[in-house]
Design a protein around this motif. Sequence first.
Motif, PDB file in Angstrom:
ATOM      1  N   PRO A  16       0.842  -1.200   0.000  1.00  0.00           N
ATOM      2  CA  PRO A  16       0.000   0.000   0.000  1.00  0.00           C
ATOM      3  C   PRO A  16       0.878   1.252   0.000  1.00  0.00           C
ATOM      4  CG  PRO A  16      -0.075  -1.087   2.140  1.00  0.00           C
ATOM      5  CD  PRO A  16       0.739  -1.960   1.238  1.00  0.00           C
ATOM      6  N   VAL A  17       0.300   2.374  -0.416  1.00  0.00           N
ATOM      7  CA  VAL A  17       1.026   3.648  -0.523  1.00  0.00           C
ATOM      8  C   VAL A  17       0.616   4.556   0.628  1.00  0.00           C
ATOM      9  CG1 VAL A  17       1.456   5.660  -1.991  1.00  0.00           C
ATOM     10  CG2 VAL A  17       1.101   3.414  -3.033  1.00  0.00           C
ATOM     11  N   ILE A  18       1.624   5.229   1.221  1.00  0.00           N
ATOM     12  CA  ILE A  18       1.371   6.248   2.234  1.00  0.00           C
ATOM     13  C   ILE A  18       2.024   7.545   1.777  1.00  0.00           C
ATOM     14  CG2 ILE A  18       1.110   4.658   4.173  1.00  0.00           C
ATOM     15  CD1 ILE A  18       4.008   5.280   4.983  1.00  0.00           C
ATOM     16  N   GLY A  19       1.598   8.654   2.374  1.00  0.00           N
ATOM     17  CA  GLY A  19       2.144   9.955   2.007  1.00  0.00           C
ATOM     18  C   GLY A  19       3.298  10.372   2.901  1.00  0.00           C
ATOM     19  N   TRP A  20       3.827  11.558   2.668  1.00  0.00           N
ATOM     20  CA  TRP A  20       4.975  12.040   3.444  1.00  0.00           C
ATOM     21  C   TRP A  20       4.581  12.455   4.856  1.00  0.00           C
ATOM     22  CZ3 TRP A  20       5.728  16.893   5.570  1.00  0.00           C
ATOM     23  CH2 TRP A  20       4.860  17.907   5.141  1.00  0.00           C
ATOM     24  N   ARG A  21       3.284  12.569   5.111  1.00  0.00           N
ATOM     25  CA  ARG A  21       2.765  12.744   6.466  1.00  0.00           C
ATOM     26  C   ARG A  21       1.454  11.977   6.565  1.00  0.00           C
ATOM     27  NH1 ARG A  21       1.015  19.155   6.139  1.00  0.00           N
ATOM     28  NH2 ARG A  21      -0.048  18.885   4.161  1.00  0.00           N
ATOM     29  N   GLU A  22       1.251  11.376   7.717  1.00  0.00           N
ATOM     30  CA  GLU A  22       0.076  10.530   7.939  1.00  0.00           C
ATOM     31  C   GLU A  22      -0.383  10.657   9.385  1.00  0.00           C
ATOM     32  OE1 GLU A  22      -1.717   8.757   5.858  1.00  0.00           O
ATOM     33  OE2 GLU A  22      -0.419   8.778   4.100  1.00  0.00           O
ATOM     34  N   TRP A  23      -1.681  10.431   9.605  1.00  0.00           N
ATOM     35  CA  TRP A  23      -2.228  10.326  10.951  1.00  0.00           C
ATOM     36  C   TRP A  23      -2.119   8.868  11.352  1.00  0.00           C
ATOM     37  CZ3 TRP A  23      -3.506  14.227  14.098  1.00  0.00           C
ATOM     38  CH2 TRP A  23      -3.721  15.481  13.516  1.00  0.00           C
ATOM     39  N   ILE A  24      -1.515   8.619  12.504  1.00  0.00           N
ATOM     40  CA  ILE A  24      -1.370   7.249  12.975  1.00  0.00           C
ATOM     41  C   ILE A  24      -1.934   7.146  14.385  1.00  0.00           C
ATOM     42  CG2 ILE A  24       0.676   6.804  11.554  1.00  0.00           C
ATOM     43  CD1 ILE A  24       2.214   7.024  14.259  1.00  0.00           C
ATOM     44  N   SER A  25      -2.052   5.916  14.863  1.00  0.00           N
ATOM     45  CA  SER A  25      -2.538   5.655  16.208  1.00  0.00           C
ATOM     46  C   SER A  25      -1.492   4.848  16.964  1.00  0.00           C
ATOM     47  CB  SER A  25      -3.856   4.876  16.109  1.00  0.00           C
ATOM     48  OG  SER A  25      -4.298   4.489  17.389  1.00  0.00           O
ATOM     49  N   LEU A  26      -1.350   5.134  18.248  1.00  0.00           N
ATOM     50  CA  LEU A  26      -0.476   4.371  19.144  1.00  0.00           C
ATOM     51  C   LEU A  26      -1.355   3.849  20.287  1.00  0.00           C
ATOM     52  CD1 LEU A  26       2.462   6.957  19.251  1.00  0.00           C
ATOM     53  CD2 LEU A  26       2.400   4.823  17.942  1.00  0.00           C
ATOM     54  N   PRO A  27      -2.138   2.794  20.031  1.00  0.00           N
ATOM     55  CA  PRO A  27      -3.149   2.349  20.997  1.00  0.00           C
ATOM     56  C   PRO A  27      -2.584   1.911  22.342  1.00  0.00           C
ATOM     57  CG  PRO A  27      -2.887   0.743  19.230  1.00  0.00           C
ATOM     58  CD  PRO A  27      -2.101   1.957  18.836  1.00  0.00           C
ATOM     59  N   LYS A  35      -0.166  13.183  14.318  1.00  0.00           N
ATOM     60  CA  LYS A  35       0.340  13.432  12.973  1.00  0.00           C
ATOM     61  C   LYS A  35       1.821  13.097  12.937  1.00  0.00           C
ATOM     62  CE  LYS A  35      -0.973  17.289  11.065  1.00  0.00           C
ATOM     63  NZ  LYS A  35      -0.999  18.701  10.623  1.00  0.00           N
ATOM     64  N   ALA A  36       2.219  12.238  12.005  1.00  0.00           N
ATOM     65  CA  ALA A  36       3.612  11.813  11.907  1.00  0.00           C
ATOM     66  C   ALA A  36       4.191  12.209  10.564  1.00  0.00           C
ATOM     67  CB  ALA A  36       3.717  10.300  12.074  1.00  0.00           C
ATOM     68  N   LYS A  37       5.441  12.639  10.590  1.00  0.00           N
ATOM     69  CA  LYS A  37       6.179  12.885   9.351  1.00  0.00           C
ATOM     70  C   LYS A  37       6.812  11.554   8.957  1.00  0.00           C
ATOM     71  CE  LYS A  37       9.960  15.435   7.276  1.00  0.00           C
ATOM     72  NZ  LYS A  37      11.086  16.346   7.517  1.00  0.00           N
ATOM     73  N   VAL A  38       6.536  11.104   7.762  1.00  0.00           N
ATOM     74  CA  VAL A  38       7.112   9.874   7.234  1.00  0.00           C
ATOM     75  C   VAL A  38       8.443  10.271   6.605  1.00  0.00           C
ATOM     76  CG1 VAL A  38       6.794   7.951   5.633  1.00  0.00           C
ATOM     77  CG2 VAL A  38       4.817   8.886   6.868  1.00  0.00           C
ATOM     78  N   ASP A  39       9.542   9.846   7.222  1.00  0.00           N
ATOM     79  CA  ASP A  39      10.862  10.335   6.844  1.00  0.00           C
ATOM     80  C   ASP A  39      11.745   9.201   6.342  1.00  0.00           C
ATOM     81  OD1 ASP A  39      13.293  11.605   6.591  1.00  0.00           O
ATOM     82  OD2 ASP A  39      13.172  12.633   8.523  1.00  0.00           O
ATOM     83  N   THR A  40      11.880   9.110   5.019  1.00  0.00           N
ATOM     84  CA  THR A  40      12.714   8.059   4.430  1.00  0.00           C
ATOM     85  C   THR A  40      14.198   8.307   4.702  1.00  0.00           C
ATOM     86  OG1 THR A  40      12.807   9.204   2.308  1.00  0.00           O
ATOM     87  CG2 THR A  40      11.052   7.573   2.595  1.00  0.00           C
ATOM     88  N   GLY A  41      14.561   9.514   5.097  1.00  0.00           N
ATOM     89  CA  GLY A  41      15.952   9.834   5.390  1.00  0.00           C
ATOM     90  C   GLY A  41      16.367   9.504   6.817  1.00  0.00           C
ATOM     91  N   ASP A 144       4.722   7.970  -1.127  1.00  0.00           N
ATOM     92  CA  ASP A 144       4.508   8.962  -2.176  1.00  0.00           C
ATOM     93  C   ASP A 144       4.883  10.306  -1.560  1.00  0.00           C
ATOM     94  OD1 ASP A 144       3.618  10.819  -4.011  1.00  0.00           O
ATOM     95  OD2 ASP A 144       1.622   9.929  -4.235  1.00  0.00           O
ATOM     96  N   ALA A 145       6.081  10.807  -1.895  1.00  0.00           N
ATOM     97  CA  ALA A 145       6.604  12.019  -1.272  1.00  0.00           C
ATOM     98  C   ALA A 145       5.829  13.280  -1.658  1.00  0.00           C
ATOM     99  CB  ALA A 145       8.078  12.193  -1.631  1.00  0.00           C
ATOM    100  N   GLY A 146       4.953  13.190  -2.634  1.00  0.00           N
ATOM    101  CA  GLY A 146       4.198  14.357  -3.078  1.00  0.00           C
ATOM    102  C   GLY A 146       2.785  14.431  -2.532  1.00  0.00           C
ATOM    103  N   LYS A 147       2.370  13.463  -1.734  1.00  0.00           N
ATOM    104  CA  LYS A 147       0.996  13.438  -1.215  1.00  0.00           C
ATOM    105  C   LYS A 147       0.994  13.213   0.290  1.00  0.00           C
ATOM    106  CE  LYS A 147      -2.472  12.659  -3.600  1.00  0.00           C
ATOM    107  NZ  LYS A 147      -3.619  13.381  -3.964  1.00  0.00           N
ATOM    108  N   SER A 148      -0.144  13.512   0.911  1.00  0.00           N
ATOM    109  CA  SER A 148      -0.319  13.334   2.356  1.00  0.00           C
ATOM    110  C   SER A 148      -1.633  12.632   2.650  1.00  0.00           C
ATOM    111  CB  SER A 148      -0.354  14.692   3.064  1.00  0.00           C
ATOM    112  OG  SER A 148       0.829  15.402   2.871  1.00  0.00           O
TER     113      SER A 148
END
Length: 163
Positions: A16-27, A35-41, A144-148
């Motif tokens: 599946p594809v995720i964006g450069w920022r996503e809302w996640i849960s830490l149950p 809100k998390a920054k998805v950082d490939t670096g 996908d670094a161009g979408k959120s």
Amino acid sequence: MTRILQKEKRRRTGLPVIGWREWISLPDLGIESIKAKVDTGARSSSLHAYDLHQFERDNEKWIRFKVHPVQRKTREVVVAEARIFEFRSVRSSSGKASLRPVIVTNIELLGVSWPVELTLANRDEMGFRMLLGREAFRRRFLVDAGKSYYGGKPQQVKKPKSV
């Protein structure tokens, strides 16, 4: 990215594809959404935490800490506890190394749940309260670094209007 291209990319890779920022849960930590920054670096993931207190439970090291899950706001506070997995030297983006506690907790994104190692650090001055490093999503998602927000945004609770 059009839905057709997204479906084609997923069909070719099976991921599946995720964006450069996503809302996640830490149950496990009581955090419904952050809100998390998805950082490939970045190799490791980091969670904003402050007021850290170590203690022992059943002969294991644990940590109690507080989290401000909402960016640029300090009103909402979540108090969490987790077993300390290890301590790790982490170099920040500014080049400064620090020894941080590492916990392992479950993360939820796009309906998928899996355990992730998180370093705990004060990220008050950072743009995001959580950083999702590449080890956390490797072999699980394409970025996908161009979408959120491929996973959508959490429902906002509307405050009642005052009369």
